[in-house]
Design a protein around this motif. Sequence first.
Motif, PDB file in Angstrom:
ATOM      1  N   UNK A  83       0.834  -1.201   0.000  1.00 32.02           N
ATOM      2  CA  UNK A  83       0.000   0.000   0.000  1.00 32.02           C
ATOM      3  C   UNK A  83       0.869   1.252   0.000  1.00 32.02           C
ATOM      4  N   UNK A  84       1.918   1.254   0.819  1.00 34.70           N
ATOM      5  CA  UNK A  84       2.800   2.417   0.898  1.00 34.70           C
ATOM      6  C   UNK A  84       3.542   2.628  -0.419  1.00 34.70           C
ATOM      7  N   UNK A 243      -0.749   9.338   2.340  1.00 41.78           N
ATOM      8  CA  UNK A 243      -0.900   7.999   2.932  1.00 41.78           C
ATOM      9  C   UNK A 243      -1.548   8.154   4.301  1.00 41.78           C
ATOM     10  N   UNK A 244      -2.680   7.543   4.506  1.00 41.01           N
ATOM     11  CA  UNK A 244      -3.396   7.660   5.781  1.00 41.01           C
ATOM     12  C   UNK A 244      -3.414   6.331   6.512  1.00 41.01           C
ATOM     13  N   UNK A 245      -3.225   6.398   7.822  1.00 47.29           N
ATOM     14  CA  UNK A 245      -3.391   5.235   8.693  1.00 47.29           C
ATOM     15  C   UNK A 245      -4.629   5.491   9.541  1.00 47.29           C
ATOM     16  N   UNK A 282      -4.527   8.560  -3.039  1.00 40.83           N
ATOM     17  CA  UNK A 282      -4.381   8.484  -1.589  1.00 40.83           C
ATOM     18  C   UNK A 282      -4.328   7.021  -1.176  1.00 40.83           C
ATOM     19  N   UNK A 283      -3.241   6.608  -0.554  1.00 40.56           N
ATOM     20  CA  UNK A 283      -3.117   5.244  -0.040  1.00 40.56           C
ATOM     21  C   UNK A 283      -3.639   5.209   1.391  1.00 40.56           C
ATOM     22  N   UNK A 284      -4.339   4.133   1.748  1.00 41.27           N
ATOM     23  CA  UNK A 284      -4.949   4.035   3.075  1.00 41.27           C
ATOM     24  C   UNK A 284      -4.814   2.617   3.601  1.00 41.27           C
TER      25      UNK A 284
END
Length: 734
Positions: A83-84, A243-245, A282-284
């Motif tokens: 994902x990253x 990138x959201x966690x 946007x990766x999540x």
Amino acid sequence: MADKNRPKRSAESEEQRRNDAGRRRRGAADSIRNIGRIPPIANIERRQSCRLDLEKFILTYAGEGKDPFSDDHKRVIKRIENCILNGGRFVEAVYRGFGKSTISNIAAVWALIYAHRRFIPLVRANSDLASDGIDAIKSILETDLLVADFPEICFPVQELEGITQRAHGQMYEPAEGEPTLTKMKWGADCIVFPSTDGAFDDVGNWHENLAAGAVLLAAGITSSKLRGMNKRREDGIFLRPDFAIIDDPQDEESAASPQQIAKRLNIIKKAILKSAGHKKGMAVIMPCTVIQKDDLVDQLLDPKKNPAWQGERIPFVRKWADKNDDLWMEEYRHIRTTHDPDDPDDYLRARKEATAFYSAHREEMDAGMITSWQYCFLADEDEISANQHAYNALIDDGPEVFASEFQNEPFLPPEEEGQLTRETVVVHITGMARNEIPTSCEKLTAFIDVQHAVLYYTVCAYTSRFDCYVVDYGCFPEQNKISFALRDVTKTLQGQFPGTGQEGAWRAGFESLCEKLCTREYIRDDGAAMRLNRGFIDSGEGNATQTVYDFCRQSKWGGIFMASRGKGVTAASIPFCDYKRHPGDRVSKHNWRIPSATGRAGGGRFVLYDTNFWKTFTRSRWNTSLGDKGCLYLFGINKNAPVGAKVNHSMFIDQMVSEYSVRTEGRGRTVDEWQMRPNNENHLWDCLVGCMVAASEQGVELGEGGGGSAGRPSTLDARARLSRLGNVRKVGLR
């Protein structure tokens, strides 16, 4: 006491003393602010070997003293790495104790220090939990090995010595030039990485600081900070999240509330996923646990509802032991649970004896069992394996807790079994537009639910065999929102009719809404125009009652609208059919009656109906197969939107499932008694039920052969419910 013989200082010497003291203070401050040159990289080969390998990075820089990873850990870590590096949306539902937050925090550090990502929002259920995540990441950046191999980033962090204020004004000595600011921020909810120029490696090669100015922002999922996230760097460049966690974005309360679930899903899909803008994806990742059926996580894991998300549920137990029934759930369970409740030490004795029994029969008891992580057990409570830990939890806390906390497959609560579901309602959405009516419909009814701030309403059309078409519903004043809770309404009756009190606002609201509903012509498929035959207004209890009676008696719309009141007739109560009939009463065999107005305080007639009966009846209409007699249908097309645009019924559907029934018996009768689910709203559900009663009052009857059933919801006994855990046909309580 002052020394009288001490010589006095001259003004010149006093000024000199202050100047000297100032220079000493400035020198001391500068010595703290200026951290000097960035040390060289201790091991560039070790550092470079982890650049594209998240698992290796975790094991190298944070793995000391940790238990080995399971195959599930490795798969989750690989998903996060993908994902990253490549983007995507991943939701990983794992059991508590898996280490999901720790892995995510380390992944954030990995993504930033290697410049795979530049701006990471760390989102949790609330702001306090998000700040805890920032604290954990700060600790990671301060570890000795990371400082040694990433000095251009972590050495300035180490030099803070835990004092946040030192970040402001911190300086370093670059490879060339005068001391300059690191421009680092080290707040409780935001970290901006130091903008040092770089560092030499252990063989003299120069490495630029690619992570300079990278941002980590912590926020609760409902925080306003998630809207319009961006950071302006010192060089004028704006950074947007990439990138959201989203770490456990719900708690017990929000997981039980359809409104909060919808609100948080909306925040994820709009405020978070769209925060990168339209030029960059946007990766999540979402490390999480399913709390209950159909909660936020459960919905994101459903590929039919959210096909853009990839994910999996990782259960703790993949297969139960071959000796489940006898050795585990009979003998071991008996030993562990048999102790003297009056002796505080006897529980410990039973626990130790159970462990001794397991140790003596371990090979036989472990046979056939598969757990996802063999190192997950409570050594400080005498457990010696993950298998034993699983059975202890199942025995001590029961199958419902185990299904949720260990398996990520929570049971429906017993009262929920067999109840109306969102999926059932969705099946009944048609291709008809709002306010369109089939040719076969003969009656049109409406119901108004009265709240202090607004009025809710629903309009339904009926055929002679009680097929029901929901043709319109809404809120007055209109809120211009797709989904909202009553507490969130911004347009109120008092705002619509300024200068009125509560009763005046209600009365004006009734006049406006009833005129809208009574004067509208609803066009059938054959071109014939229909108008409202009957409407009910819920008089309820309290202040609104007299206002409703007065309106229905005095208004020009009183010939169509009647006051109504629902009463839940329980199994222990006298049913409507057994009430003593008085002169002038109108009584129906279908559990409603219109008492005579003669001699009654307040005047005016009203309809009284059994809410338990009519809610069960309405649920049966939803459960009736499409095409069968008495089926319910919901319009699905919005004429005012682009061609083919479907109506968003999220609020309506949430309110359709806002209540559940419990079967009770009394006086020789069996009754489904209805109750509200916590944190739900039922205004439109009440409106639909009221429309059904109004149709019955207008002579519409289901008759024999109606589809569906008004019977009790099914429930599962303990053995059947346990059979839903893994391969658990063997896991029964004795």
